[in-house]
Design a protein around this motif. Structure first.
Motif, mmCIF file in Angstrom:
data_model
loop_
_atom_site.group_PDB
_atom_site.id
_atom_site.type_symbol
_atom_site.label_atom_id
_atom_site.label_comp_id
_atom_site.label_asym_id
_atom_site.label_seq_id
_atom_site.Cartn_x
_atom_site.Cartn_y
_atom_site.Cartn_z
ATOM 1 N N ALA A 104 -8.313 11.208 -2.084
ATOM 2 C CA ALA A 104 -8.611 9.930 -1.975
ATOM 3 C C ALA A 104 -7.304 8.957 -1.760
ATOM 4 C CB ALA A 104 -8.998 9.379 -3.476
ATOM 5 N N ALA A 105 -6.083 9.233 -2.390
ATOM 6 C CA ALA A 105 -5.016 8.992 -2.064
ATOM 7 C C ALA A 105 -4.472 9.029 -0.653
ATOM 8 C CB ALA A 105 -3.845 9.576 -2.925
ATOM 9 N N ALA A 113 0.696 -1.101 -0.061
ATOM 10 C CA ALA A 113 0.162 0.087 0.099
ATOM 11 C C ALA A 113 0.921 1.283 -0.045
ATOM 12 C CB ALA A 113 -0.879 -0.068 1.171
ATOM 13 N N TYR A 114 2.313 1.376 0.664
ATOM 14 C CA TYR A 114 2.816 2.322 0.767
ATOM 15 C C TYR A 114 4.258 2.195 0.690
ATOM 16 C CZ TYR A 114 2.581 1.360 5.626
ATOM 17 O OH TYR A 114 2.841 0.592 6.824
ATOM 18 N N GLU A 140 0.421 2.147 12.379
ATOM 19 C CA GLU A 140 1.311 3.209 12.365
ATOM 20 C C GLU A 140 0.445 4.486 12.713
ATOM 21 O OE1 GLU A 140 4.736 3.966 10.817
ATOM 22 O OE2 GLU A 140 4.920 1.911 9.649
ATOM 23 N N VAL A 141 -0.276 4.392 13.822
ATOM 24 C CA VAL A 141 -1.160 5.489 14.207
ATOM 25 C C VAL A 141 -0.464 6.985 13.906
ATOM 26 C CG1 VAL A 141 -2.607 6.291 15.938
ATOM 27 C CG2 VAL A 141 -2.339 3.817 15.577
ATOM 28 N N ASP A 190 -5.698 5.195 5.913
ATOM 29 C CA ASP A 190 -6.329 3.680 6.256
ATOM 30 C C ASP A 190 -5.196 2.436 6.393
ATOM 31 O OD1 ASP A 190 -8.825 5.036 6.307
ATOM 32 O OD2 ASP A 190 -9.401 4.411 4.367
ATOM 33 N N ALA A 191 -4.315 2.649 5.521
ATOM 34 C CA ALA A 191 -3.431 1.867 5.510
ATOM 35 C C ALA A 191 -2.359 1.698 6.506
ATOM 36 C CB ALA A 191 -2.543 1.693 3.909
#
Length: 241
Positions: free
Chosen positions: A186-187, A62-63, A200-201, A193-194
């Motif tokens: 959106a990104a 995701a990242y 990874e708060v 979210d990911a």
């Protein structure tokens, strides 16, 4: 000069930017969780023009997690407005004027990548957001990817030469297509979210106050466009005055 003419010149500058002799394009995809982009290398999405070096320290589906060094130089301008597109267009026009010669030395400065936009969302539906648009300062001739030029002073008082005082870690979400306010938001939502799903708060919370958009492509690029959203956490050991 009319706004339309300035924007057209900006598009041509992005399309025709000459590759830097100091940059070497990577030709292999990263396959491990820990990978390094060395000072003499540049990722393919920089298209051979000057862009900042970084280390990739983690890659997920995701990242990507990158470490950027401190003391990176940028030429910036801040625009306050209700819409991203209008604010960034105005900021880009100011910066393009600067690199076209609206500076104390009347020098033309080569286009670089990315165009970085710091987005500070307004606190309510009718509150103005803040957008800081930045051009990366080019590297000095024969200096590799370690030394940037000493940029001339801007003529427009709204344009500033600034330095990232601290090294920072960026959680980076990549997306394609044409970057508009809706696709950028959106990104950013997907990245948040990911990060939360991975625990990874703190990194996710960093995106609440501000985040960055980074664009690397000429407006004439049709396929394979590369856009990024960054959530940035400063180096905790960095001290600023």
């Amino acid at each position: 000069m009319a706004r339309a003419a300035v924007v057209l010149l900006a598009l041509l500058a992005l399309a025709c930017a000459r590759p830097s002799s100091s940059a070497r394009v990577l030709n292999a995809a990263e396959t491990s969780d820990v990978a390094s982009v060395e000072a003499s290398d540049a990722p393919a999405f920089c298209h051979g023009i000057d862009c900042p070096a970084f280390d990739v320290v983690k890659t997920t589906d995701a990242y990507e997690v990158r470490k950027y060094p401190g003391e990176l130089k940028w030429t910036t301008t801040t625009v306050t407005g209700l819409t991203y597109d209008a604010a960034v267009s105005a900021g880009f026009e100011r910066l393009f004027g600067y690199i076209s010669g609206a500076n104390a030395k009347r020098e033309k400065i080569e286009m670089t990548a990315p165009v970085r936009v710091r987005v500070v969302p307004g606190e309510g539906p009718f509150c103005e957001s803040n957008f800081t648009v930045s051009f990366f300062v080019p590297f000095a001739p024969d200096g590799g990817r370690a030394t940037q030029i000493d940029p001339p002073k801007p003529v427009d008082e709204r344009v500033k030469n600034e330095v990232d005082a601290c090294a920072f870690t960026a959680r980076v979400k990549t997306f394609g297509g044409w970057a508009r306010e809706t696709s950028i938001l959106a990104a950013a939502t997907d990245l948040s979210d990911a990060l939360r799903a991975d625990g990874e708060v703190d990194a996710a919370n960093a995106g609440k106050d501000h985040f960055f958009y980074a664009g690397y492509d000429s407006p004439f690029t049709i396929a394979g466009r590369h856009n990024e959203v960054w959530f940035v956490v400063p180096d905790p050991d960095c001290e600023t005055s």
